[in-house]
Structure formats: C-alpha cells, structure tokens
Design a protein around this motif. Structure first.
Motif, PDB file in Angstrom:
ATOM      1  N   GLY A  87      55.706   5.396 -53.100  1.00  0.00           N
ATOM      2  CA  GLY A  87      56.493   6.568 -53.495  1.00  0.00           C
ATOM      3  C   GLY A  87      57.989   6.271 -53.614  1.00  0.00           C
ATOM      4  O   GLY A  87      58.618   6.690 -54.588  1.00  0.00           O
ATOM      5  N   PRO A  88      58.573   5.553 -52.636  1.00  0.00           N
ATOM      6  CA  PRO A  88      60.017   5.289 -52.745  1.00  0.00           C
ATOM      7  C   PRO A  88      60.354   4.243 -53.811  1.00  0.00           C
ATOM      8  O   PRO A  88      61.517   3.899 -54.006  1.00  0.00           O
ATOM      9  CB  PRO A  88      60.400   4.767 -51.352  1.00  0.00           C
ATOM     10  N   TRP A  96      45.103  -7.366 -55.165  1.00  0.00           N
ATOM     11  CA  TRP A  96      45.096  -5.956 -54.771  1.00  0.00           C
ATOM     12  C   TRP A  96      46.471  -5.376 -55.071  1.00  0.00           C
ATOM     13  O   TRP A  96      46.604  -4.252 -55.503  1.00  0.00           O
ATOM     14  CB  TRP A  96      44.769  -5.865 -53.273  1.00  0.00           C
ATOM     15  N   GLN A  97      47.510  -6.210 -54.809  1.00  0.00           N
ATOM     16  CA  GLN A  97      48.882  -5.781 -55.106  1.00  0.00           C
ATOM     17  C   GLN A  97      49.765  -7.018 -55.251  1.00  0.00           C
ATOM     18  O   GLN A  97      49.577  -8.001 -54.542  1.00  0.00           O
ATOM     19  CB  GLN A  97      49.412  -4.912 -53.957  1.00  0.00           C
ATOM     20  N   THR A 141      54.516  -6.338 -43.178  1.00  0.00           N
ATOM     21  CA  THR A 141      53.935  -5.285 -44.020  1.00  0.00           C
ATOM     22  C   THR A 141      53.907  -5.797 -45.461  1.00  0.00           C
ATOM     23  O   THR A 141      54.465  -6.857 -45.762  1.00  0.00           O
ATOM     24  CB  THR A 141      54.736  -3.978 -43.921  1.00  0.00           C
ATOM     25  N   ILE A 142      53.238  -5.052 -46.341  1.00  0.00           N
ATOM     26  CA  ILE A 142      53.134  -5.496 -47.741  1.00  0.00           C
ATOM     27  C   ILE A 142      54.494  -5.326 -48.420  1.00  0.00           C
ATOM     28  O   ILE A 142      55.018  -6.262 -49.034  1.00  0.00           O
ATOM     29  CB  ILE A 142      52.029  -4.716 -48.487  1.00  0.00           C
ATOM     30  N   GLU A 143      55.068  -4.143 -48.317  1.00  0.00           N
ATOM     31  CA  GLU A 143      56.406  -3.921 -48.872  1.00  0.00           C
ATOM     32  C   GLU A 143      57.442  -4.516 -47.918  1.00  0.00           C
ATOM     33  O   GLU A 143      57.140  -4.776 -46.748  1.00  0.00           O
ATOM     34  CB  GLU A 143      56.652  -2.412 -49.046  1.00  0.00           C
ATOM     35  N   HIS A 146      55.831   6.933 -44.822  1.00  0.00           N
ATOM     36  CA  HIS A 146      55.440   6.978 -46.232  1.00  0.00           C
ATOM     37  C   HIS A 146      56.019   8.260 -46.806  1.00  0.00           C
ATOM     38  O   HIS A 146      55.918   9.314 -46.185  1.00  0.00           O
ATOM     39  CB  HIS A 146      53.927   6.909 -46.356  1.00  0.00           C
ATOM     40  N   HIS A 147      56.639   8.141 -47.976  1.00  0.00           N
ATOM     41  CA  HIS A 147      57.518   9.232 -48.372  1.00  0.00           C
ATOM     42  C   HIS A 147      56.787  10.537 -48.563  1.00  0.00           C
ATOM     43  O   HIS A 147      57.370  11.592 -48.408  1.00  0.00           O
ATOM     44  CB  HIS A 147      58.313   8.883 -49.628  1.00  0.00           C
ATOM     45  N   LYS A 178      55.983   3.015 -40.642  1.00  0.00           N
ATOM     46  CA  LYS A 178      57.048   3.400 -41.560  1.00  0.00           C
ATOM     47  C   LYS A 178      56.696   4.763 -42.132  1.00  0.00           C
ATOM     48  O   LYS A 178      55.526   5.141 -42.184  1.00  0.00           O
ATOM     49  CB  LYS A 178      57.276   2.348 -42.658  1.00  0.00           C
ATOM     50  N   GLU A 197      50.048   5.118 -41.062  1.00  0.00           N
ATOM     51  CA  GLU A 197      51.284   4.345 -40.948  1.00  0.00           C
ATOM     52  C   GLU A 197      52.440   5.247 -40.538  1.00  0.00           C
ATOM     53  O   GLU A 197      53.301   4.854 -39.772  1.00  0.00           O
ATOM     54  CB  GLU A 197      51.606   3.646 -42.269  1.00  0.00           C
ATOM     55  N   PRO A 233      48.531  -0.241 -56.300  1.00  0.00           N
ATOM     56  CA  PRO A 233      49.316   0.740 -55.559  1.00  0.00           C
ATOM     57  C   PRO A 233      50.809   0.507 -55.826  1.00  0.00           C
ATOM     58  O   PRO A 233      51.233  -0.638 -56.015  1.00  0.00           O
ATOM     59  CB  PRO A 233      49.003   0.424 -54.092  1.00  0.00           C
ATOM     60  N   ARG A 253      63.937   5.736 -46.742  1.00  0.00           N
ATOM     61  CA  ARG A 253      62.683   6.445 -47.032  1.00  0.00           C
ATOM     62  C   ARG A 253      62.854   7.947 -46.846  1.00  0.00           C
ATOM     63  O   ARG A 253      62.356   8.741 -47.626  1.00  0.00           O
ATOM     64  CB  ARG A 253      61.563   5.948 -46.105  1.00  0.00           C
ATOM     65  N   LYS A 276      49.468  -9.450 -43.389  1.00  0.00           N
ATOM     66  CA  LYS A 276      49.769  -8.204 -42.673  1.00  0.00           C
ATOM     67  C   LYS A 276      48.643  -7.965 -41.679  1.00  0.00           C
ATOM     68  O   LYS A 276      47.495  -7.868 -42.133  1.00  0.00           O
ATOM     69  CB  LYS A 276      49.859  -7.036 -43.636  1.00  0.00           C
TER      70      LYS A 276
HETATM   71  P1  XMP Z   1      52.981  -1.467 -46.198  1.00  0.00           P
HETATM   72  O1  XMP Z   1      54.299  -1.905 -46.761  1.00  0.00           O
HETATM   73  O2  XMP Z   1      53.125  -0.382 -45.174  1.00  0.00           O
HETATM   74  O3  XMP Z   1      52.211  -0.803 -47.390  1.00  0.00           O
HETATM   75  O4  XMP Z   1      52.154  -2.605 -45.705  1.00  0.00           O
HETATM   76  C1  XMP Z   1      50.833  -0.507 -47.390  1.00  0.00           C
HETATM   77  C2  XMP Z   1      50.501   0.061 -48.747  1.00  0.00           C
HETATM   78  O5  XMP Z   1      51.126   1.346 -48.900  1.00  0.00           O
HETATM   79  C3  XMP Z   1      52.062   1.321 -49.970  1.00  0.00           C
HETATM   80  N1  XMP Z   1      53.234   2.075 -49.521  1.00  0.00           N
HETATM   81  C4  XMP Z   1      53.462   3.372 -49.826  1.00  0.00           C
HETATM   82  N2  XMP Z   1      52.763   4.244 -50.581  1.00  0.00           N
HETATM   83  N3  XMP Z   1      54.408   5.904 -50.156  1.00  0.00           N
HETATM   84  C5  XMP Z   1      53.265   5.510 -50.756  1.00  0.00           C
HETATM   85  O6  XMP Z   1      52.680   6.321 -51.467  1.00  0.00           O
HETATM   86  C6  XMP Z   1      55.156   5.086 -49.380  1.00  0.00           C
HETATM   87  O7  XMP Z   1      56.194   5.469 -48.852  1.00  0.00           O
HETATM   88  C7  XMP Z   1      54.644   3.746 -49.207  1.00  0.00           C
HETATM   89  N4  XMP Z   1      55.114   2.664 -48.513  1.00  0.00           N
HETATM   90  C8  XMP Z   1      54.217   1.656 -48.730  1.00  0.00           C
HETATM   91  C9  XMP Z   1      52.375  -0.127 -50.227  1.00  0.00           C
HETATM   92  O8  XMP Z   1      52.809  -0.369 -51.562  1.00  0.00           O
HETATM   93  C10 XMP Z   1      51.043  -0.768 -49.916  1.00  0.00           C
HETATM   94  O9  XMP Z   1      50.138  -0.631 -50.984  1.00  0.00           O
END
Ligand code: XMP
Length: 305
Positions: free
Chosen positions: A189-190, A226-227, A301-303, A141-142, A139, A133, A186, A99, A297
């Motif tokens: 970014g990465p 949602w995703q 996490t989602i990703e 977020h980029h 994590k 987050e 959604p 990331r 979650k």
């Molecule tokens: P996670 O994986 O943290 O994701 O449960 C929660 C939501 O955020 C999105 N996601 C990101 N969006 N930059 C973004 O703009 C990022 O680095 C990033 N990482 C996760 C993910 O797709 C989900 O909708």
C-alpha cells in the motif's frame, strides 16, 4: 484450500449485511486483494459502489495507466494525490512514521472522495497476513495499523480478513478476473516509499521506479518469483566514464513465499544479476552500484521498511 464458491456466497452476504443501505467506497489499488473485493462488492451492492484509485505518486512505472485500462468499466475515479503524499512525507525518515503518514493521507482522501458520493462505508482488501504483521507490531500495513483510529466512516468492511494471498488468488480465479490480476505480484500500500530508505523525495522515487521496472522486466517472466523488487539503500562512490560519482546503491530482492509471512531468496544465475546491474547503472543516472539481497524472512522482511 478455501471452498471458493462458499466463500464468495458468504462474502457477498456479509458485504450486503454490513453495508445496509449505505453507499460504499472501495480503495482499489489494482492488486489481487482489492480487485477481488471490488468484484464481490459489485455483486453485493451494485451501483452503490464507488471504486477509487489513489495515484500517490509512489506507484510503479505505468501502473496508473494500466489500472485505468483494467478497471475503466467500473466507473473508476482516479485521484491524483502525488503532491499531497510528497508533502506529508517531507522530512519523515522513520519507517513507521512514514507508513502512518501514508495511511492517514489515504483515509483523508477516501473521506474527501466519499463526501462526493455520500458514501459512509469503506471496503478494504486487508488480508490475514496484513493483520498479523500489524497486530504483532512487525510493521503497520497501511490498510490496517497505518490507518488512523479516528475516521468518519460508519463502517469499515474487510471481507478478505481471514484469507492468505494464495487463497485470494483462488477466489480471483473462481470470479473469473483477468489472468493479469490473478497473478499480479504483491505491491505494498505505501508503494515505492518503503523501497527508499530514509526521507522520500520525488527524485529518489523516480530512480527507484526505474530500477523496479528493470528488475521486473528481467525476473518476472523467466523466474516467476512470488515477489521481486529494487530498493534504494544508500549512497556510495562509483565511477562513470572517468568521473567519480557519489551515486545510489540499488538493492535487488527476489523471493519465493506462500503467504509473505516467511520468504526465501531465489538462487538467480550470475548472468541475470550482472545484466540487472549493468542496466541499472547504464540506464538510470545517479545509480553507482547494484547488490543482490540473499537474506530470507525472517530475519529480514521482504520490503525494506
Ligand atoms: P514484509 O515487508 O512485511 O511484507 O515482509 C510482506 C508482504 O506484504 C507486503 N506489504 C504490504 N502490503 N500494505 C500492503 O498492502 C503494506 O503496508 C505492506 N507492507 C508490506 C509486502 O510487499 C510483502 O508482499
């Protein structure tokens, strides 16, 4: 619920105030967050706005072409940076390092592009959950934690920093953005890099891109999650024809959520899951197995990374 008219008025004032008389560059990804930012910034600073879309090579199938169609009217610069991203990702296996490497590359590209227009302000579509987050250490977020501390922009403007995703969609509706943008799922970014466990290669991204396209084709219209997504989670043994295959395991995820902070898996019909499995194994060489992830979650996490 957000008072959209008031929010729009105040965001435009804020962008004007913070940008001063600077040229502004916006990182447009085609998602609802950056599209709303671009519309607000266009209203705030007009011709002083340069929208840039970075094709990282980690985008979904046909995404770059679609973005060109949707945003061509904003004199969008499309930067083909796939080689650079694959180069910095070589040998990187740790999810946070991945990331950070991607976030850093994004900023360096914006700096380089900004030099061409003389822009000294950067506008980003960071929303509230991205900050939580990243700041909470879940994590990076980029567009927040993955961003290097040192960057050459005089100011970074984040007008959506206090909004949740559903509030951003309300603002998108109030701004009359195309329905496709208002309802876009959604996408991180990465990009697809966080849907490949371990080292990212062009070959793995090619496979996960096809799997994501199949999952979206099968799930988005009928179930409106949602995703939803597909990730490459490892290698396992399979058989195709009468040949043993050491192939990829694709994990499918489909969740409902309000804001991405918590999420629940969809209860999908078995026939739908079986069709996804059969399409992925038949249409994508090298895929040996498909599984459905039923973890909410938290704890997952989602990703995948
Ligand atoms: P996670 O994986 O943290 O994701 O449960 C929660 C939501 O955020 C999105 N996601 C990101 N969006 N930059 C973004 O703009 C990022 O680095 C990033 N990482 C996760 C993910 O797709 C989900 O909708």
């Amino acid at each position: 619920m957000v008072d959209t008219d008031r929010f729009i008025r105040e965001a435009i004032e804020e962008i004007r105030r913070e940008a001063g008389d600077r040229q502004v560059v916006i990182a447009l990804s085609g998602g609802v967050d950056s599209s709303v930012c671009a519309a607000l910034a266009a209203a705030a600073v007009g011709e002083r706005l340069s929208p840039i879309y970075v094709d990282t090579g980690l985008m979904r199938k046909n995404e770059t072409d679609r973005i060109r169609e949707l945003f061509g009217h904003l004199s969008l610069s499309v930067v083909d940076a796939a080689d650079e991203f694959f180069a910095v990702l070589e040998g990187v296996v740790d999810p946070e390092e991945k990331r950070k490497a991607i976030g850093e590359r994004f900023i360096r590209i914006f700096e380089r592009e900004a030099l061409k227009t003389g822009a000294t302000a950067l506008l980003q579509g960071t929303i509230f959950p991205d900050r939580i987050e990243s700041e909470g250490g879940i994590k990076s977020h980029h567009n927040v934690g993955g961003m290097p501390l040192e960057c050459s922009f005089e100011c970074v403007i984040e007008p959506l920093r206090d909004l949740y995703k559903d509030e951003v969609r309300e603002v998108a509706r109030a701004l009359d953005l195309p329905a496709e943008i208002q309802h876009r799922m959604p996408f991180p970014g990465p990009g697809l890099a966080v849907r490949v466990l371990g080292e990212v290669t062009r070959e793995k991204i090619g496979i996960v891109r096809e799997a994501n396209a199949i999952v979206e084709q099968e799930l988005v219209e009928p179930f409106k999650p949602w995703q939803c997504l597909a990730a490459l989670v490892g290698l396992g043994t399979g058989v195709k024809g009468d040949v043993r295959l050491h192939g990829w395991i694709v994990s499918v995820r489909a969740v409902n959520s309000r804001d991405g902070m918590t999420a629940d898996p969809l209860e999908l019909p078995f026939g739908t899951l079986a069709r996804i499995a059969s399409r992925c194994t038949a249409e994508i060489p090298g895929v040996a197995r498909v599984v459905y992830d039923v973890t909410p979650k938290p704890p997952a996490t989602i990703e995948y990374e």
